[in-house]
Motif scaffolding. Structure first.
Motif, short mmCIF file in Angstrom:
data_model
loop_
_atom_site.label_atom_id
_atom_site.label_comp_id
_atom_site.label_asym_id
_atom_site.label_seq_id
_atom_site.Cartn_x
_atom_site.Cartn_y
_atom_site.Cartn_z
N MET A 158 0.84 -1.21 0.00
CA MET A 158 0.00 0.00 0.00
C MET A 158 0.86 1.25 0.00
O MET A 158 0.57 2.22 -0.70
CB MET A 158 -0.91 0.00 1.23
N THR A 159 1.94 1.21 0.78
CA THR A 159 2.83 2.38 0.82
C THR A 159 3.46 2.61 -0.56
O THR A 159 3.53 3.74 -1.04
CB THR A 159 3.92 2.16 1.91
N ALA A 160 3.86 1.52 -1.21
CA ALA A 160 4.48 1.65 -2.54
C ALA A 160 3.49 2.23 -3.55
O ALA A 160 3.88 2.91 -4.49
CB ALA A 160 5.00 0.30 -3.01
N ALA A 161 2.18 1.97 -3.33
CA ALA A 161 1.18 2.50 -4.27
C ALA A 161 0.84 3.97 -3.96
O ALA A 161 0.09 4.59 -4.70
CB ALA A 161 -0.08 1.64 -4.20
N GLY A 162 1.35 4.49 -2.85
CA GLY A 162 1.13 5.90 -2.52
C GLY A 162 0.32 6.14 -1.26
O GLY A 162 0.21 7.27 -0.78
N PHE A 163 -0.29 5.08 -0.71
CA PHE A 163 -1.16 5.24 0.45
C PHE A 163 -0.39 5.51 1.73
O PHE A 163 0.74 5.02 1.91
CB PHE A 163 -1.96 3.94 0.71
N LYS A 164 -1.07 6.18 2.67
CA LYS A 164 -0.62 6.15 4.06
C LYS A 164 -1.29 4.92 4.66
O LYS A 164 -2.53 4.81 4.66
CB LYS A 164 -1.06 7.43 4.79
N TYR A 165 -0.50 4.00 5.12
CA TYR A 165 -1.03 2.73 5.65
C TYR A 165 -1.37 2.92 7.11
O TYR A 165 -0.52 3.28 7.92
CB TYR A 165 0.04 1.65 5.46
N LEU A 166 -2.65 2.67 7.45
CA LEU A 166 -3.07 2.82 8.85
C LEU A 166 -3.05 1.45 9.52
O LEU A 166 -3.03 0.41 8.86
CB LEU A 166 -4.48 3.44 8.91
N GLU A 167 -3.08 1.45 10.82
CA GLU A 167 -3.06 0.19 11.59
C GLU A 167 -4.23 -0.71 11.17
O GLU A 167 -5.39 -0.28 11.17
CB GLU A 167 -3.22 0.59 13.07
N PRO A 168 -3.97 -2.00 10.77
CA PRO A 168 -5.10 -2.88 10.41
C PRO A 168 -6.00 -3.14 11.61
O PRO A 168 -5.53 -3.16 12.74
CB PRO A 168 -4.43 -4.17 9.94
N GLN A 169 -7.29 -3.30 11.35
CA GLN A 169 -8.22 -3.53 12.46
C GLN A 169 -8.81 -4.92 12.34
O GLN A 169 -9.15 -5.36 11.24
CB GLN A 169 -9.35 -2.50 12.41
N LYS A 170 -8.95 -5.58 13.50
CA LYS A 170 -9.56 -6.92 13.50
C LYS A 170 -11.05 -6.79 13.28
O LYS A 170 -11.70 -5.93 13.86
CB LYS A 170 -9.32 -7.59 14.85
N ILE A 171 -11.59 -7.66 12.43
CA ILE A 171 -13.05 -7.71 12.28
C ILE A 171 -13.48 -9.15 12.62
O ILE A 171 -12.84 -9.77 13.45
CB ILE A 171 -13.50 -7.21 10.88
#
Ligand SMILES: C[S@@+](CC[C@H](N)C(=O)[O-])C[C@H]1O[C@@H](n2cnc3c(N)ncnc32)[C@H](O)[C@@H]1O
Length: 214
Positions: A187-200
């Motif tokens: 995701m970072t390589a695609a340009g995004f700011k990667y946020l902490e993943p959340q458990k669902i």
């Protein structure tokens, strides 16, 4: 597993076209998919007139659920590789002009830049041959400030690691599962700011990427 692009697409189109015949019915597998979609939608900050794109939308269930939460007001777009899924989605939302469904590969989506507030992608990403290209498309299509919600089995979990290995050994189609760390890198390589993943639900995690305002 080595596979060329056209073979990969052909195998997936046939597989998902077959699924389309039953996917709106009841089964443990489909109930599972629905509950994953519902739990990620519950995390979204939804407002009337939102624009949302569901990539690998199947027959449009998630978009219908989002629409209910915003009084039907907004733009609800779904793309899917399977012609039959798209036919059924169109049937399911017949007469609703703010719903649009297109047959397309997630790696090359014929839609305009900076169009969506939210992009959703659930249990579809591991089927993409070039996941980096799909993420670049997601980034391109989001408005600055928009969020990507991506749910896919992560190999952080031992059970998914076992399933992933057996799929590599015995599956006809190529699948690629990632760890959360790899999602962060992609995701970072695609340009995004990667946020902490959340458990669902069911040990699944939602990977969240933000397209920052430039
Ligand atoms: C397991 S189903 C999940 C459907 C829905 N997102 C859900 O959560 O129930 C995977 C979906 O991804 C779609 N898909 C697979 N490869 C794709 C690709 N390269 N581009 C777009 N859609 C794809 C399939 O056609 C199928 O509808």
């Amino acid at each position: 597993m080595k596979i060329n692009e056209s073979e990969h697409i052909k195998i997936n189109e046939a597989k998902w076209d077959k699924w389309a015949a039953t996917v709106d019915g009841k089964s443990k597998r489909y109930d599972y998919l629905r509950s994953v979609q519902m739990s990620v939608i519950a995390l979204m900050d939804l407002k009337d007139n939102i624009s949302i794109l569901d990539i690998g939308c199947g027959t449009g269930f998630a978009l219908g659920q989002v629409a209910k939460r915003v009084n039907g007001k907004g733009l609800f777009t779904g793309i899917d590789l399977s012609e039959k899924m798209i036919e059924k989605a169109k049937e399911n939302f017949k007469g609703k002009e703010n719903f649009q469904f297109l047959k397309a590969n997630a790696e090359k989506i014929p839609l305009e830049n900076n169009r969506y507030d939210i992009i959703l992608c659930t249990n579809s990403f591991h089927h993409y041959l070039h996941q980096d290209n799909a993420l670049k498309e997601m980034y391109r299509l989001l408005k600055p400030g928009g969020n990507l919600f991506l749910v896919d089995p992560t190999v952080d979990n031992w059970l998914i690691r076992v399933i992933s290995r057996s799929r590599h050994l015995f599956g006809r189609d190529k699948v690629t599962f990632n760890t959360s760390k790899e999602f962060g890198q992609l995701m970072t390589a695609a340009g995004f700011k990667y946020l902490e993943p959340q458990k669902i639900v069911y040990h699944q995690k939602v990977q969240i990427g933000k397209k920052l305002m430039s």
